[in-house]
Write a protein that holds these residues in place. Sequence first.
Motif, short mmCIF file in Angstrom:
data_model
loop_
_atom_site.label_atom_id
_atom_site.label_comp_id
_atom_site.label_asym_id
_atom_site.label_seq_id
_atom_site.Cartn_x
_atom_site.Cartn_y
_atom_site.Cartn_z
N VAL A 21 0.87 -1.17 0.04
CA VAL A 21 0.22 0.00 -0.02
C VAL A 21 0.73 1.27 0.06
O VAL A 21 1.70 1.20 0.71
CB VAL A 21 -0.96 0.14 1.29
CG1 VAL A 21 -1.67 1.28 1.22
CG2 VAL A 21 -1.84 -1.10 1.20
N VAL A 22 0.53 2.17 -0.81
CA VAL A 22 1.17 3.34 -0.64
C VAL A 22 0.09 4.61 -0.49
O VAL A 22 -0.95 4.75 -1.05
CB VAL A 22 1.82 3.91 -2.00
CG1 VAL A 22 2.17 5.28 -2.23
CG2 VAL A 22 2.81 2.87 -2.57
N ALA A 23 0.16 5.35 0.74
CA ALA A 23 -0.66 6.34 0.92
C ALA A 23 -0.40 7.50 0.22
O ALA A 23 0.75 8.35 0.23
CB ALA A 23 -0.51 6.54 2.54
N VAL A 24 -1.15 7.89 -0.80
CA VAL A 24 -1.19 9.03 -1.36
C VAL A 24 -2.23 9.99 -1.41
O VAL A 24 -3.41 9.46 -1.42
CB VAL A 24 -0.99 8.95 -3.03
CG1 VAL A 24 -0.68 10.01 -3.99
CG2 VAL A 24 0.12 7.68 -3.13
N PRO A 25 -2.15 11.36 -0.93
CA PRO A 25 -3.28 12.36 -0.73
C PRO A 25 -3.78 12.86 -2.01
O PRO A 25 -4.59 13.74 -2.04
CB PRO A 25 -2.73 13.44 0.01
CG PRO A 25 -1.21 13.34 -0.35
CD PRO A 25 -0.83 12.02 -0.59
N GLU A 27 -6.39 11.72 -5.26
CA GLU A 27 -7.06 10.49 -5.78
C GLU A 27 -6.71 10.35 -7.16
O GLU A 27 -6.94 9.13 -7.13
CB GLU A 27 -8.55 11.30 -6.03
CG GLU A 27 -9.48 11.11 -4.86
CD GLU A 27 -11.12 11.44 -5.00
OE1 GLU A 27 -11.33 11.18 -6.06
OE2 GLU A 27 -11.29 12.25 -4.25
N SER A 30 -3.88 7.95 -6.78
CA SER A 30 -4.07 6.64 -5.89
C SER A 30 -4.72 5.68 -7.15
O SER A 30 -4.48 4.62 -7.18
CB SER A 30 -5.13 6.95 -4.90
OG SER A 30 -4.46 7.79 -3.87
#
Length: 134
Positions: A21-25, A27, A30
């Motif tokens: 998982v990569v948390a990208v702010p 949309e 993502s």
Amino acid sequence: MPGGVYRVPPIWVAARRSTDVVAVPDEDVSAAVRYIRDYACQGIDVGDLVTAVNISRSMLERKFKKFLNCTPHDLIVRTRLRRAQELLIQTDLTIENVATLSGFSSAEYMSSVFHRFMGQAPRDFRKAYRGKSG
């Protein structure tokens, strides 16, 4: 030494979808990352990605640089390479079949990309990891 602690380094760590998982702010980024993970090995290119995410190529590339410090193409290639590594270690498939299943257009192209990023040919990578595992 009975009761001692022995540390054994891993030969290979397989990323599972649940932990990859990569948390990208953002949309769009993502959505693009999810699309790449789902379809990179099916031969997609950045044009397919742009269509799927419904954003301009230049905007998507800017956002990738900002949030991931790479281009969409870079992530597609890295995803394919990761799959090729898994197949080389875990199977006896030919290099041609590994290339096809990893989304590369040919074994020659995969070998060229593999050597550029990994510093060795796919066959040498397979031999090195097979030698470590037993």
